[in-house]
Design an enzyme around this catalytic site. Structure first.
Site, mmCIF file in Angstrom:
data_model
loop_
_atom_site.group_PDB
_atom_site.id
_atom_site.type_symbol
_atom_site.label_atom_id
_atom_site.label_comp_id
_atom_site.label_asym_id
_atom_site.label_seq_id
_atom_site.Cartn_x
_atom_site.Cartn_y
_atom_site.Cartn_z
ATOM 1 N N HIS A 120 0.828 -1.123 -0.018
ATOM 2 C CA HIS A 120 -0.044 0.064 0.054
ATOM 3 C C HIS A 120 0.940 1.197 0.081
ATOM 4 O O HIS A 120 2.095 1.283 -0.483
ATOM 5 C CB HIS A 120 -1.051 -0.031 1.055
ATOM 6 C CG HIS A 120 -1.553 -1.511 1.263
ATOM 7 N ND1 HIS A 120 -2.527 -1.573 0.372
ATOM 8 C CD2 HIS A 120 -1.453 -2.594 2.032
ATOM 9 C CE1 HIS A 120 -3.094 -3.244 0.793
ATOM 10 N NE2 HIS A 120 -2.132 -3.429 1.668
ATOM 11 N N GLU A 134 -2.514 0.275 7.868
ATOM 12 C CA GLU A 134 -1.713 -0.569 7.557
ATOM 13 C C GLU A 134 -0.281 -0.137 6.879
ATOM 14 O O GLU A 134 0.626 -0.523 6.912
ATOM 15 C CB GLU A 134 -2.370 -1.787 6.588
ATOM 16 C CG GLU A 134 -1.589 -2.944 6.067
ATOM 17 C CD GLU A 134 -2.044 -3.649 4.973
ATOM 18 O OE1 GLU A 134 -3.377 -3.636 4.627
ATOM 19 O OE2 GLU A 134 -1.498 -4.491 4.364
ATOM 20 N N HIS A 187 2.682 -6.923 4.690
ATOM 21 C CA HIS A 187 1.266 -6.440 4.900
ATOM 22 C C HIS A 187 0.822 -6.773 6.347
ATOM 23 O O HIS A 187 1.482 -7.377 7.406
ATOM 24 C CB HIS A 187 0.271 -7.220 4.076
ATOM 25 C CG HIS A 187 0.581 -6.678 2.567
ATOM 26 N ND1 HIS A 187 -0.274 -6.170 2.007
ATOM 27 C CD2 HIS A 187 1.605 -6.961 1.658
ATOM 28 C CE1 HIS A 187 0.004 -5.804 0.811
ATOM 29 N NE2 HIS A 187 1.282 -6.640 0.663
ATOM 30 N N GLU A 251 1.815 -11.644 6.393
ATOM 31 C CA GLU A 251 0.873 -10.845 7.066
ATOM 32 C C GLU A 251 1.158 -10.883 8.507
ATOM 33 O O GLU A 251 1.152 -11.766 9.226
ATOM 34 C CB GLU A 251 -0.552 -11.511 6.932
ATOM 35 C CG GLU A 251 -1.119 -11.455 5.528
ATOM 36 C CD GLU A 251 -1.862 -10.312 4.968
ATOM 37 O OE1 GLU A 251 -1.635 -9.054 5.975
ATOM 38 O OE2 GLU A 251 -2.255 -9.845 3.713
HETATM 39 ZN ZN LIG Z 1 -2.038 -5.215 2.680
#
Ligand SMILES: [Zn+2]
Length: 284
Positions: A120, A134, A187, A251
Site C-alpha cells: 500500500h 496498514e 502486509h 501478514e
Molecule cells: Zn495489505
C-alpha cells in the site's frame, strides 16, 4: 593596477566583490566532513542518495570516510565512489578531508539481493482499524528489516521507503529489473470479524523455494511474536505471481483485532517482526 577614473575603480571593486562571493560559495559547497562507519558488518555504498539506488560497493566497520553532507541524511563520498547513509556514520568532526582515507571495496560483502515490499502507501491506506493504518505499520517494519539486512551485508531494495503510492506493476517490475534473489511483501491484515487474529505467510502455488521462504518466516514469527500461527498458504497474489524470483507475502497481524492492533502499534513488536523476517533471510 592604476585607477584613473572613479567609475573604473568602482567597476573593478564590484567584479572583485562578486568573484569572492562566488569563490566562497564554491568552497562551502565542497567542504567535506569525516566520520567512521558504525555498523556491525558492512555499510552499503549506493549510486545515489536513497535506498532506491543500486549498491555499488561497501565500507567496513570502523573505516574512516570523507563525505559531503547535503542535509538529506545521505553523504556523497569525496572519492566519487557513491553515497552512504549518514545514519551509520559517527564522529562527524568536520576536520579537513584526507582523501586517502576514503577507500572502499568494489563489491558488497554479500551479493544477495533482497527486495522488501511494504504494501500500500499514499492514497492506498490498506487495512484501517483501531486507529492504525496498514500502510504506516508495514513501512516501519520494512525499514527496520532493511536496516538489519543491510547491516548483515545484504543488498536491499525497497519498493517504497516513504508514504507514496506505488502500483503493483511497478513493484514487481522494480524487483525483476534489479534481478532480486528474494522478494518479501509485508502486509497487515484487516477483516470484518474483529476476532480474526494472528500471523500468516503466502507463497506462489507450487514454488518450492517460495514455500521454503514462507515456512522460515512463519516459524520465526511464531517463535518470536507470541501471535496465533495461522500457517502458510499458496496464493497467486499479484506481487508474488509477477515476480521472477522466489517471493512471499507476510501478514504481520490484524489491525482489525484489538490484541494484534495493540502489538502492531508497539515499536517493540514491529522490531521483533523485522528481526523475524530478517533472520529468515539471514538463516536461509
Ligand atoms: Zn495489505
Amino acid at each position: 593596477m592604476k585607477c584613473n577614473q572613479m567609475t573604473l575603480c568602482l567597476f573593478f571593486f564590484i567584479v572583485f566583490a562578486l568573484s569572492s562571493v562566488v569563490i566562497s560559495e564554491d568552497v562551502h559547497a565542497i567542504a567535506a566532513k569525516t566520520g567512521e562507519v558504525d555498523t556491525q558488518t558492512s555499510l552499503n555504498v549506493r549510486s545515489g542518495p536513497s535506498t532506491s539506488h543500486e549498491v555499488v560497493g561497501s565500507l567496513t566497520p570502523g573505516e574512516q570516510v570523507a563525505y559531503t553532507d547535503n542535509g538529506d541524511g545521505w553523504g556523497e563520498l569525496v572519492d566519487g565512489s557513491g553515497y552512504i547513509s549518514l545514519h551509520y556514520i559517527t564522529n562527524h568532526d568536520g576536520e579537513p578531508v584526507d582523501r586517502s582515507s576514503a577507500k572502499h571495496d568494489s563489491v558488497p560483502l554479500n551479493n544477495e539481493r533482497i527486495v522488501l515490499d511494504p504494501g500500500h502507501g499514499g492514497k492506498d491506506s490498506g487495512a484501517v482499524a483501531n486507529g492504525l493504518m496498514e500502510k504506516e505499520i508495514v513501512l516501519d517494519i520494512g525499514k527496520r528489516t532493511r536496516d538489519i539486512l543491510e547491516n548483515a551485508g545484504f543488498a536491499v531494495l525497497m519498493t517504497r521507503d516513504e508514504d507514496v503510492f506505488v502500483s503493483l506493476e511497478e513493484r514487481t517490475a522494480m524487483a525483476n529489473a534489479w534481478g532480486a534473489d528474494q522478494f518479501i511483501s509485508i502486509h497487515a491484515n484487516g477483516f470484518s470479524n474483529p476476532a480474526a487474529n494472528g500471523v500468516e505467510t503466502y507463497y506462489f502455488p507450487g514454488s518450492a523455494a517460495g514455500k521454503h521462504m514462507a515456512a522460515n518466516v512463519q516459524n520465526q514469527l511464531v517463535e518470536h511474536t507470541d501471535r496465533t500461527d495461522r500457517g502458510i498458504f499458496e496464493e497467486s497474489f499479484y506481487v508474488i505471481s509477477h515476480t521472477t524470483m522466489p517471493a512471499i507475502l507476510v501478514e504481520t497481524g490484524f489491525v482489525s483485532n484489538a490484541d494484534d492492533a495493540s502489538q502492531l502499534a508497539d515499536a517493540n513488536y514491529r522490531q521483533t517482526v523485522a528481526e523475524a523476517i530478517a533472520n529468515s533471510v539471514i538463516d536461509g
